[in-house]
Design a protein around this motif. Sequence first.
Motif, mmCIF file in Angstrom:
data_model
loop_
_atom_site.group_PDB
_atom_site.id
_atom_site.type_symbol
_atom_site.label_atom_id
_atom_site.label_comp_id
_atom_site.label_asym_id
_atom_site.label_seq_id
_atom_site.Cartn_x
_atom_site.Cartn_y
_atom_site.Cartn_z
ATOM 1 N N ILE A 21 0.949 -1.346 -0.126
ATOM 2 C CA ILE A 21 -0.511 0.222 -0.101
ATOM 3 C C ILE A 21 1.477 1.651 0.064
ATOM 4 N N ALA A 22 0.064 3.084 -0.042
ATOM 5 C CA ALA A 22 1.220 3.721 -0.334
ATOM 6 C C ALA A 22 1.050 3.954 1.230
ATOM 7 N N HIS A 23 1.885 4.883 1.663
ATOM 8 C CA HIS A 23 2.334 5.190 3.000
ATOM 9 C C HIS A 23 2.717 6.586 2.578
ATOM 10 N N GLU A 24 2.110 7.123 3.918
ATOM 11 C CA GLU A 24 2.096 8.535 3.901
ATOM 12 C C GLU A 24 4.238 8.955 4.029
ATOM 13 N N HIS A 25 4.421 7.709 4.825
ATOM 14 C CA HIS A 25 5.976 8.627 5.335
ATOM 15 C C HIS A 25 6.460 7.469 5.025
ATOM 16 N N LEU A 26 6.607 6.119 4.461
ATOM 17 C CA LEU A 26 7.598 5.131 4.360
ATOM 18 C C LEU A 26 7.669 4.656 2.705
ATOM 19 N N ALA A 29 3.968 0.324 2.206
ATOM 20 C CA ALA A 29 4.663 -0.453 3.028
ATOM 21 C C ALA A 29 3.713 -1.961 2.608
ATOM 22 N N VAL A 30 4.317 -2.939 3.669
ATOM 23 C CA VAL A 30 3.088 -4.618 2.825
ATOM 24 C C VAL A 30 2.310 -4.368 4.548
ATOM 25 N N VAL A 31 1.490 -4.736 3.931
ATOM 26 C CA VAL A 31 0.724 -4.865 4.819
ATOM 27 C C VAL A 31 -0.759 -6.448 4.534
#
Length: 76
Positions: A21-26, A29-31
């Motif tokens: 997924i898209a992550h605001e800070h990273l 991310a894998v979820v």
Amino acid sequence: MNEHSSNDSVRTFETDGLRVIAHEHLRRAVVTDRLIEPRETIAIWRGRVISAVEAETLSPEEQEQLLQVGKESFLY
């Protein structure tokens, strides 16, 4: 388990239910949306660990494929 390979000698394995997924800070991310059992292997990435300094010397395309495995280290 899903298996991905661009080369027969290097394989990446991941369990069902993982997604990026898209992550605001990273950035990414894998979820998962399912319960992960204790000691369950959910993914295996292969490569060598490189420093942040080494990562900065890579092309943008190569940097996009890095997996951060520590504060200042990446799997390449």
